[in-house]
Design an enzyme around this catalytic site. Structure first.
Site, mmCIF file in Angstrom:
data_model
loop_
_atom_site.group_PDB
_atom_site.id
_atom_site.type_symbol
_atom_site.label_atom_id
_atom_site.label_comp_id
_atom_site.label_asym_id
_atom_site.label_seq_id
_atom_site.Cartn_x
_atom_site.Cartn_y
_atom_site.Cartn_z
ATOM 1 C CB SER A 103 54.682 38.118 27.561
ATOM 2 O OG SER A 103 55.351 38.709 27.057
ATOM 3 N NE ARG A 104 56.404 37.942 35.954
ATOM 4 C CZ ARG A 104 54.708 37.997 36.984
ATOM 5 N NH1 ARG A 104 54.179 38.836 36.917
ATOM 6 N NH2 ARG A 104 54.876 37.302 38.071
ATOM 7 C CD GLU A 108 57.291 41.568 26.638
ATOM 8 O OE1 GLU A 108 56.405 40.785 27.579
ATOM 9 O OE2 GLU A 108 58.133 42.610 27.214
#
Ligand code: FES
Ligand code: FES
Lengths: 161, 423, 351
Positions: free
Chosen positions: C87-88, C311
């Site tokens: 989730s970056r 996520e």
């Protein structure tokens, strides 16, 4: 095995060509005719990514032999709209955020069209039921159903002319 | 801050028009004149040593352009995001560690010929005893999948004194949990095309990490990273399953060997059978609170079956260890998380990265605790939720943007609109 | 008999790789006509990162979203942005793009400041214009200083020449031989974790969520039906609310499958469920109405406050369903998936 001549209408245009009896319709579209908008997610009739319309009905083209197209009227995603004029379903899918990875999208659009063409104002449950053979792993279906419902509320998916 | 002109506005997605028109090019849609098709021969045994690969008959089949084995790899013959433990093609004398390990590649004029050629390759394997259960794999007498043993990594978290804290707890909840292996099931199966442009190897592929792919291709082809160009084709979902290499290195090898454009597409079966999976977990959690429900101590052990290769396994288990107490402040924490090799399909990254598993466990714990204390599920969470200034299990002080309490309140308020919620 | 129950579950999720460096880079080129090219290694896999990064560049540069084109995930031309995982990308590539945009912008802002006779800090970019900050958000000193500058430049203080178009500014730069290019890279502020104690700073920021689920359990068959899901997610700042909702809805669907129906069966190392007949995914009939609630507690280090949601969206769902099943029929399933067989067996044990 001997090849067979088939004639059918594809996205409004008459087509005539020779095919091997074992050729799948999805392969005819993708490999021979270069129409790669129709996707293959499973090749086994389980996912609906390969959905095309045969005489208005949604059919999994991965289970259909090319020879079976003979004499029929067939619509693929390429026949739905173009850059200049999107189909109302295509517009609604974009506006409602119903497209993520997009791999299920062509099949979803055609399944939706096959519903709206016979039932222009379906209820939400009817929409869900009708597209239940089209798998989407990204959206959770919510926005897809929203988009179809939006078109249904606007007066169905009948042709724009 | 609400006067943003673009941020916070649901603008039209930049790729949406191409996708609804069916003109977006996914890897399987890419065609080049003279393109050939690649297929992979895979192991049918779960554990063994490869004795021989006879490609003679396959090479002789008309329409076959190239057949490659592990001996044909100019570079390192390995891949893996954290540990390079995965062979690109298992070589004679090397170990097979799972069903599906790649042994040979075929490129042919058509997919059908390539498939036929796979059936003509003769493989001899000296089969070894295999282990499919991670707990059994941790035992000393288990078949060794790797020389150094089957426990790939152990991640520990230690904070405060759990033993002392448990002794002071009014309520303790202790429970075992298990979760299953899961599949990403992106609707687009793995696919790619490779082509040489002069001395540049260009690969179009569905992927979540093109720069990683390029590094793996360069190392295995033994060429400079500046001679590999990976272009992400429109990708039909990933969810973590397109982080590892699938067709990338194989395509590069075949393109260089044949000097022709080459395409590989996995069938749905090949995709599910060989892609990484969500780790199945075996967990034991112990949570203790005072009489008011304030968590005082937390202890957990986690065993993750990472299958035959590391993939993102150690990262997944580390993340699990860090998150297993949930979004709550607990002063005393003890966690042991084991990443264990077995002869199962390799597990790696899947949306949530080890946290869905532990969330199932820690949130069950919270509800059990709430019931024992006679408080609502909302109350037990509000009592313990992290807040600005809280310290996590890793001893990190949280400063800003700690919105757990707000989500508890918002979800409860939202639920009250449509559910008969009496909390 | 059919019995209903409600369950709640929460989660937290550290954005980015755990205690490891995971930088992302980006280039921004502000072209002659005021349109923008963003180069990023970030792979959009359908989640919408390309759109979010374009929005970040557009906001920072003060142009329209239609002015921005993103070239992504091509190692021949784009810088490394790491994986689309953890989730970056909104947080990390979002910061990289913003920094690259700021660098490109600084070139034209300098030109604008000179032309308008103000300091660079007084220029704001919006609507394809570079404008002198309005009086209301400036101190008296700055206004005076601006007036002095304008007098020095022969302009009438405080009246005309309050803004200049971005295109004109670019032209001024080009006339002096200056390109308006920027690059940026961002690595979240983390430390490694101690091998013995796990202490450290594994992430720079965390996303949080709570979901509430209502289920209906058929006590004759053990079948669990999910009736509705309410999902509240703290994403810091939603760059694109509709896409955030899309992530939440899609995540809930995967979470529902994980809770109730999905299981890869492996027999002696062999995957026995390698098709969609045996590995059953949720269909449109399985996914209930989902109420997405976006909570915005901005992250100081996030681009415009954003964190991530990809996520987190699915993490609490299975847990909330398990808690709802218990609430409905008093059966606690501790091994996923919660199949009808398992529920029925426990119900029978209950008597
Ligand atoms: S590809 Fe035809 S149903 Fe899946
Ligand atoms: S949008 Fe990805 S599968 Fe439907």
């Amino acid at each position: 095995m001997s090849k067979r001549m088939i004639k059918f209408v594809l996205n409004g245009k008459p087509i005539e060509l020779e095919v091997e009896p074992e050729l799948l319709f999805v392969d005819l579209l993708r490999e021979r005719l270069g129409l790669t908008g129709t996707k293959v997610g499973c090749g086994e009739g389980d996912c609906g990514a390969c959905t095309v319309l045969v005489d208005g009905k949604n059919v999994n083209s991965c289970l259909m032999l090319a020879v079976k197209a003979d004499g029929h009227d067939i619509v693929t995603v390429e026949g739905l709209g173009d850059y200049d004029k999107l189909h109302p379903l295509q517009e609604a899918f974009i506006a409602e955020g119903a497209v993520q990875c997009g791999f299920c999208t062509p099949g979803m659009l055609l399944s939706a069209k096959s519903l709206l063409d016979v039932n222009p104002h379906p209820k939400r449950e009817e929409i869900s039921r009708h597209i239940s053979g089209n798998l989407c792993r990204c959206t959770g279906y919510t926005k897809i159903v929203n988009a179809i419902e939006k078109v249904a509320c606007q007066g169905g998916g009948e042709d724009r002319e | 801050m609400s006067d943003y002109k673009v941020i916070g506005h649901s603008v039209q997605k930049l790729d949406a028009v191409e996708k609804v028109l069916g003109v977006a090019k996914y890897a399987a849609d890419i065609q080049f004149p003279g393109m050939i098709y690649g297929k992979t021969l895979r192991s049918k045994v779960a554990h063994g040593v490869l004795l021989s690969v006879d490609t003679g008959k396959a090479k002789a089949l008309p329409g076959v352009v190239s057949v490659l084995t592990g001996d044909d790899i100019p570079g390192s013959n390995s891949s893996g995001i954290i540990i390079k433990d995965e062979p690109v093609l298992v070589k004679n004398g090397q170990k097979i560690r799972k069903i599906g390990d790649p042994i040979a590649l075929v490129a042919a004029e058509t997919e059908e010929i390539a498939e036929q050629a796979l059936r003509l390759i003769e493989v001899k394997v000296d089969e070894l005893p295999a282990v499919f259960d991670p707990v059994a794999a941790m035992k000393d007498d288990a078949p060794k999948i790797y020389e150094k043993g089957n426990v790939l990594a152990v991640r520990k978290i230690r904070r405060g004194d759990v033993e002392k804290a448990f002794a002071e707890c009014a309520v303790i909840v202790e429970q075992d949990y298990q979760t299953q292996m899961a599949e990403h099931a992106y609707i687009e199966p793995e696919a790619g095309v490779a082509k040489l442009d002069g001395d540049i190897v260009t690969v179009w592929v569905c992927t979540q990490n093109p720069h990683y792919d390029a590094k793996e291709i360069a190392r295995n082809l033994n060429i400079g990273l500046n001679r590999v160009r990976v272009i992400q084709a429109t990708t039909g979902g990933g969810f973590g399953g397109k982080l590892d290499v699938s067709v990338q290195v194989h395509l590069g090898l075949l393109a260089v060997a044949t000097r022709r454009p080459v395409k590989m597409i996995y069938s749905r079966h090949e995709s599910i059978a060989n892609s990484v999976k969500r780790h199945p977990f075996i967990m034991k959690l112990k949570s203790g609170s005072d009489a008011n429900g304030k968590l005082l101590a937390f202890e957990a052990s986690i065993i993750g079956d990472t299958g035959a290769y590391a993939s993102y396994g150690p990262g997944t288990l580390t993340r699990s260890a860090v998150h297993v107490m949930g979004p709550y402040e607990v002063p005393n924490v003890k966690v042991d998380a084991y990443t264990v090799y077995t002869n199962n399909p390799q597990a790696g990254a899947m949306r949530g990265f080890g946290v869905p598993q532990v969330a199932f466990a820690h949130e069950s714990q919270m509800d059990i605790l709430a019931e024992k204390l006679g408080v609502s599920p909302l109350k037990i969470r509000l009592i313990n939720a992290l807040r600005p200034g809280s310290f996590t299990g890793t001893g990190t002080e949280l400063k800003d943007s700690v919105g757990i309490v707000e989500t508890l309140e918002a979800a409860t308020a939202g639920a009250k609109k449509t559910m008969e919620l009496n909390w | 008999m059919k019995k209903r129950g409600i369950g709640m579950a929460s989660m937290w999720y550290g954005i980015g790789n755990t205690g490891l460096p995971n930088p992302a880079g980006a280039y921004v080129d502000l072209l002659d006509d005021g349109t923008v090219l963003v180069l990023t290694g970030c792979a959009d896999i359908g989640q919408g990162s390309t759109t979010a990064l374009a929005q970040i560049a557009a906001e920072e540069l003060g142009v329209k979203i239609g002015d921005v084109r993103v070239v992504s995930a091509d190692t021949g031309v784009t810088p490394d942005a790491g994986a689309s995982s953890a989730s970056r990308q909104t947080y990390i590539s979002g910061n990289a793009v913003r920094m690259a945009a700021q660098q490109a912008k600084s070139v034209i802002v300098e030109a604008a400041a000179e032309a308008l006779g103000v300091g660079v800090a007084d220029i704001v970019a919006a609507d394809r214009m570079l404008t002198v900050r309005t009086q209301s958000d400036k101190s008296k000193d700055l206004v005076d200083c601006q007036a002095e500058c304008q007098i020095a430049l022969g302009l009438t203080p405080g009246t005309d020449a309050k803004s200049i178009s971005i295109v004109d500014c670019i032209a001024k730069c080009r006339a002096k031989g200056k390109l308006s290019l920027g690059h940026g890279w961002f690595n979240p502020d983390t430390t490694g974790l101690d091998m013995e104690t796990g202490q450290g700073r594994p992430y720079a920021t965390y996303a949080y969520a709570t979901q509430v689920v209502e289920v209906e359990v058929d006590t004759e068959t053990g079948v669990v039906d999910v009736i509705q899901i309410v999902a509240a997610h703290d994403v810091g700042k939603a760059i694109h609310p509709q896409n955030v909702e899309g992530q939440i809805e899609g995540g809930c669907a995967i979470g529902l499958g994980y809770a109730l129906m999905e299981e890869v069966q492996v027999k002696q190392g062999n995957v026995a469920t390698a098709n969609f007949t045996t590995y059953v995914l949720p269909t449109s009939l399985d996914v209930p109405p989902i109420q997405s609630i976006i909570v915005e507690d901005p992250a100081v280090t996030g681009p415009f406050g954003a964190k991530g949601v990809g996520e987190p969206a699915l993490i609490p769902t299975a847990a909330a369903i398990a808690n709802a099943v218990y609430n409905a029929v008093g059966v606690r399933i501790t091994d996923l998936p919660i199949t009808a067989d398992k529920v029925l067996a426990k119900l029978q044990l209950q008597g």
